[in-house]
Design an enzyme around this catalytic site. Structure first.
Site, PDB file in Angstrom:
ATOM      1  N   ASP A  13      28.505  45.616  75.306  1.00 22.05           N
ATOM      2  CA  ASP A  13      29.590  45.136  74.440  1.00 22.05           C
ATOM      3  C   ASP A  13      30.770  46.093  74.366  1.00 22.05           C
ATOM      4  O   ASP A  13      31.476  46.159  73.352  1.00 22.05           O
ATOM      5  CB  ASP A  13      29.066  44.858  73.012  1.00 22.05           C
ATOM      6  CG  ASP A  13      27.958  43.829  73.014  1.00 22.05           C
ATOM      7  OD1 ASP A  13      27.991  42.936  73.862  1.00 22.05           O
ATOM      8  OD2 ASP A  13      27.054  43.938  72.165  1.00 22.05           O
ATOM      9  N   LYS A  16      33.720  44.878  78.537  1.00 22.53           N
ATOM     10  CA  LYS A  16      33.746  44.676  79.996  1.00 22.53           C
ATOM     11  C   LYS A  16      34.454  43.372  80.351  1.00 22.53           C
ATOM     12  O   LYS A  16      35.235  43.312  81.296  1.00 22.53           O
ATOM     13  CB  LYS A  16      32.305  44.653  80.553  1.00 22.53           C
ATOM     14  CG  LYS A  16      31.544  45.952  80.311  1.00 22.53           C
ATOM     15  CD  LYS A  16      30.099  45.852  80.765  1.00 22.53           C
ATOM     16  CE  LYS A  16      29.265  44.887  79.976  1.00 22.53           C
ATOM     17  NZ  LYS A  16      28.987  45.264  78.584  1.00 22.53           N
ATOM     18  N   GLY A  40      27.075  38.744  76.812  1.00 23.75           N
ATOM     19  CA  GLY A  40      28.103  37.942  76.148  1.00 23.75           C
ATOM     20  C   GLY A  40      29.423  38.638  76.365  1.00 23.75           C
ATOM     21  O   GLY A  40      29.631  39.730  75.850  1.00 23.75           O
ATOM     22  N   HIS A  41      30.280  38.052  77.175  1.00 27.84           N
ATOM     23  CA  HIS A  41      31.550  38.690  77.526  1.00 27.84           C
ATOM     24  C   HIS A  41      32.692  37.852  76.960  1.00 27.84           C
ATOM     25  O   HIS A  41      32.850  36.690  77.336  1.00 27.84           O
ATOM     26  CB  HIS A  41      31.658  38.850  79.046  1.00 27.84           C
ATOM     27  CG  HIS A  41      30.541  39.678  79.628  1.00 27.84           C
ATOM     28  ND1 HIS A  41      30.215  39.697  80.949  1.00 27.84           N
ATOM     29  CD2 HIS A  41      29.686  40.545  79.028  1.00 27.84           C
ATOM     30  CE1 HIS A  41      29.197  40.529  81.149  1.00 27.84           C
ATOM     31  NE2 HIS A  41      28.856  41.040  79.993  1.00 27.84           N
ATOM     32  N   GLN A 219      25.548  44.357  80.301  1.00 22.69           N
ATOM     33  CA  GLN A 219      24.886  45.360  79.444  1.00 22.69           C
ATOM     34  C   GLN A 219      25.560  46.729  79.633  1.00 22.69           C
ATOM     35  O   GLN A 219      26.727  46.775  79.956  1.00 22.69           O
ATOM     36  CB  GLN A 219      23.382  45.430  79.743  1.00 22.69           C
ATOM     37  CG  GLN A 219      22.591  44.231  79.234  1.00 22.69           C
ATOM     38  CD  GLN A 219      22.651  43.024  80.138  1.00 22.69           C
ATOM     39  OE1 GLN A 219      22.404  43.110  81.314  1.00 22.69           O
ATOM     40  NE2 GLN A 219      22.970  41.869  79.584  1.00 22.69           N
TER      41      GLN A 219
HETATM   42  P1  GDP Z   1      31.347  42.966  76.761  1.00 23.85           P
HETATM   43  O1  GDP Z   1      29.976  42.458  76.558  1.00 23.85           O
HETATM   44  O2  GDP Z   1      31.370  44.373  77.257  1.00 23.85           O
HETATM   45  O3  GDP Z   1      32.195  42.056  77.614  1.00 23.85           O
HETATM   46  O4  GDP Z   1      32.013  43.017  75.320  1.00 23.85           O
HETATM   47  P2  GDP Z   1      31.960  41.848  74.202  1.00 23.85           P
HETATM   48  O5  GDP Z   1      32.883  40.771  74.611  1.00 23.85           O
HETATM   49  O6  GDP Z   1      30.560  41.482  73.893  1.00 23.85           O
HETATM   50  O7  GDP Z   1      32.487  42.644  72.940  1.00 23.85           O
HETATM   51  C1  GDP Z   1      33.735  43.243  72.912  1.00 23.85           C
HETATM   52  C2  GDP Z   1      34.552  42.629  71.774  1.00 23.85           C
HETATM   53  O8  GDP Z   1      35.684  43.432  71.519  1.00 23.85           O
HETATM   54  C3  GDP Z   1      35.071  41.250  72.089  1.00 23.85           C
HETATM   55  O9  GDP Z   1      35.112  40.489  70.910  1.00 23.85           O
HETATM   56  C4  GDP Z   1      36.482  41.517  72.594  1.00 23.85           C
HETATM   57  O10 GDP Z   1      37.368  40.430  72.365  1.00 23.85           O
HETATM   58  C5  GDP Z   1      36.874  42.692  71.745  1.00 23.85           C
HETATM   59  N1  GDP Z   1      37.807  43.631  72.376  1.00 23.85           N
HETATM   60  C6  GDP Z   1      37.868  44.031  73.664  1.00 23.85           C
HETATM   61  N2  GDP Z   1      38.809  44.987  73.816  1.00 23.85           N
HETATM   62  C7  GDP Z   1      39.342  45.207  72.598  1.00 23.85           C
HETATM   63  C8  GDP Z   1      40.332  46.114  72.090  1.00 23.85           C
HETATM   64  O11 GDP Z   1      40.897  46.926  72.803  1.00 23.85           O
HETATM   65  N3  GDP Z   1      40.597  46.049  70.755  1.00 23.85           N
HETATM   66  C9  GDP Z   1      39.963  45.191  69.915  1.00 23.85           C
HETATM   67  N4  GDP Z   1      40.276  45.214  68.638  1.00 23.85           N
HETATM   68  N5  GDP Z   1      39.029  44.333  70.356  1.00 23.85           N
HETATM   69  C10 GDP Z   1      38.708  44.351  71.680  1.00 23.85           C
HETATM   70  P1  IMO Z   2      26.700  42.627  77.367  1.00 22.71           P
HETATM   71  O1  IMO Z   2      26.759  42.292  78.831  1.00 22.71           O
HETATM   72  C1  IMO Z   2      24.575  44.471  74.057  1.00 22.71           C
HETATM   73  C2  IMO Z   2      20.199  44.394  74.220  1.00 22.71           C
HETATM   74  C3  IMO Z   2      19.484  43.553  73.187  1.00 22.71           C
HETATM   75  C4  IMO Z   2      18.221  44.374  73.020  1.00 22.71           C
HETATM   76  C5  IMO Z   2      17.941  44.861  74.441  1.00 22.71           C
HETATM   77  C6  IMO Z   2      16.952  43.998  75.205  1.00 22.71           C
HETATM   78  O2  IMO Z   2      27.337  41.611  76.500  1.00 22.71           O
HETATM   79  O3  IMO Z   2      27.183  44.008  77.119  1.00 22.71           O
HETATM   80  P2  IMO Z   2      17.122  41.606  76.324  1.00 22.71           P
HETATM   81  O4  IMO Z   2      17.423  40.256  75.737  1.00 22.71           O
HETATM   82  O5  IMO Z   2      18.072  42.007  77.409  1.00 22.71           O
HETATM   83  O6  IMO Z   2      15.695  41.747  76.755  1.00 22.71           O
HETATM   84  O7  IMO Z   2      17.309  42.638  75.092  1.00 22.71           O
HETATM   85  O8  IMO Z   2      19.194  44.834  75.114  1.00 22.71           O
HETATM   86  N1  IMO Z   2      21.222  43.666  75.016  1.00 22.71           N
HETATM   87  C7  IMO Z   2      22.535  43.812  74.856  1.00 22.71           C
HETATM   88  N2  IMO Z   2      23.234  44.520  73.937  1.00 22.71           N
HETATM   89  N3  IMO Z   2      25.219  43.796  75.031  1.00 22.71           N
HETATM   90  C8  IMO Z   2      24.532  43.105  75.971  1.00 22.71           C
HETATM   91  O9  IMO Z   2      25.133  42.535  77.022  1.00 22.71           O
HETATM   92  C9  IMO Z   2      23.129  43.063  75.876  1.00 22.71           C
HETATM   93  N4  IMO Z   2      22.158  42.467  76.611  1.00 22.71           N
HETATM   94  C10 IMO Z   2      20.998  42.866  76.085  1.00 22.71           C
HETATM   95  O10 IMO Z   2      20.220  43.463  71.994  1.00 22.71           O
HETATM   96  O11 IMO Z   2      18.480  45.504  72.234  1.00 22.71           O
HETATM   97 MG    MG Z   3      28.814  41.562  75.078  1.00 26.60          MG
END
Ligand code: GDP
Ligand code: IMO
Ligand code: MG
Length: 415
Positions: A13, A16, A40-41, A219
């Protein structure tokens, strides 16, 4: 031309999705190599939000081809649902016939195992990731290519159910009847056939034709099956090396490696997290950063930037540079903290031990800033925010090449 790689440096999270979407504008192909719909991206473009789980984050660039590689565990139901928001994706999305299937019984096993673990639960996403990878390694899994012959696959899965009956009984899982299973598999075949192909050949051809390729990690490094905080990890190789096996490319095919880090840290699920802040600062980071999971909606645990973990991850992945995300979330803090070393058994250490449970973070405190949100050039950043970026570079021993100051695609500083 070599393929560039994006890898999560912390516990997932990091942002990416935003960076892959932004960079994808300059690439011909974007490839996922591991993980599944546990990922979840989130991508925001002009105020519109897209949440991706299995489809690579290059999908919003109409010129990029998107590849789901053999190292992914693919839930057909999940990707079919995700595809709906984009209308027709034929010719733009390709799925490896060697990717393993993540079927509904995998999620049921995942959830049952977590329930039985009680307070030792990993806190998985419950999406069946561990059981699907376990079946692959046990050589009892089924692959995407087998969807092309649903009757044969159905018979094989029913045999698997019979051979594992006792396990399903212990977990109190009802396996589907043959007719129901066959109809599901037929639906998957009907909807996914145009996308299933030998993606290894596709990627090789693209490399040989000097196409620009971006590899999208899911991840993060601290969740890697080998190098993360085992057993509180996911079940795939989340580090840059995983892209090789997960796509069928070799290490020499990889060019620039960019590690994605938040300007602070979060973790969702259980397991060690040295810089977690259980007080007001952690709560404030969660609120200002809207730290709720894209996949499960769970509140993410929050804390300060961990430079020890970043150095470790940068070395493991071979990072050429870091993308420093969510700098704006630190706006308004009088002071910001960075973990520069750990204390372990009374000794100061500057490396990551194999058991992170026992370390205590050692912090340095720096002056905060007020308004970095939306900055698009380095000069637009407040002076103390600029200093913070320099400090992160120095302590992490990796240069910062990208800074992100809001969820929007264009609020990105490319240095
Ligand atoms: P990922 O799994 O690495 O793709 O990240 P996620 O999408 O799960 O979580 C990142 C969250 O931060 C998302 O809700 C993005 O919209 C948000 N986000 C990404 N870059 C920025 C930033 O520079 N500032 C803020 N405030 N939010 C951001
Ligand atoms: P992105 O790509 C954050 C965490 C789960 C749990 C552990 C194992 O959005 O960054 P799993 O379901 O993979 O067996 O769970 O890994 N986890 C993540 N945490 N971002 C993710 O993906 C994750 N994918 C798995 O919360 O702790
Ligand atoms: Mg994510």
């Amino acid at each position: 031309m070599k393929a560039d790689l994006i890898v999560g440096i912390q516990w997932g999270d990091e942002g990416k999705g935003k960076i892959v979407d932004r960079l994808a504008l300059d690439y011909d192909m974007v490839c996922r190599s591991q993980g599944g719909h546990n990922a979840g991206h989130t991508i925001w473009v002009d105020g519109v939000k897209f949440a991706l789980h299995l489809i690579p984050s290059g999908i919003l660039n109409p010129h990029a081809i998107n590849v789901v590689g053999n190292g992914v565990v693919l839930s057909p139901a999940s990707i079919i649902q995700e595809m709906v928001q984009f209308g027709g994706l034929e010719g733009r999305l390709f799925i490896s016939d060697k990717a393993h299937l993540n079927l509904p019984y995998h999620a049921l096993i995942d959830q049952a195992k977590e329930r039985l673990k009680g307070d030792k639960a990993i806190g998985t996403t419950g999406k069946g990731i561990g059981p699907a990878y376990a079946d692959k390694i046990n050589r009892t899994g089924f692959r995407v290519g087998e969807l092309l012959n649903p009757q044969k696959l159905c018979t094989s899965i029913i045999t698997y159910f019979e051979q594992n009956r006792q396990i399903f009984d212990i977990y109190e899982i009802d396996t589907p009847k043959e007719a129901q299973l066959l109809s599901e598999l037929q639906e998957y075949k009907a909807k996914l056939t145009p996308f299933i192909t030998d993606t290894t050949q596709m990627v090789w051809k693209a490399l040989d034709a000097d196409k620009r390729i971006l590899l999208e990690g899911a991840q993060g490094t601290m969740l890697d099956i080998d190098h993360g905080t085992y057993p509180y990890v996911t079940s795939s190789a989340t580090v840059s090396a995983g892209a090789c096996t997960g796509l069928g490319i070799n290490p020499k095919d990889i060019g620039k490696v960019t590690g994605i880090v938040k300007a602070y840290c979060t973790r969702v699920g259980n397991g060690p997290f040295p810089t977690e802040d259980l007080g007001n600062d952690g709560q404030r980071l969660g609120e200002q950063g809207h730290e709720f999971g894209t996949t499960t909606g769970r509140a993410r645990r929050c804390g300060w930037f961990d430079a020890v973990a970043t150095r470790y991850a940068s070395r493991l992945n071979g990072c050429d540079e870091l993308a420093l995300m969510k700098l704006d979330v630190l706006d308004g803090f009088d002071e910001v903290k960075v973990c520069v070393a750990y204390e372990l058994n009374g000794q100061e250490i500057d490396y990551l031990p194999s058991n992170l449970e026992d370390v205590t973070p050692i912090y340095k405190t720096f002056k905060g800033w007020d308004n970095s949100v939306g900055a698009r050039t380095f000069k637009d950043l407040p002076a103390t925010a600029q200093e913070y970026v320099k400090i992160i570079e120095e302590i992490s021993k990796t240069k910062v090449g990208i800074i992100s100051t809001s969820p929007e695609r264009d609020d990105t500083i490319i240095l």
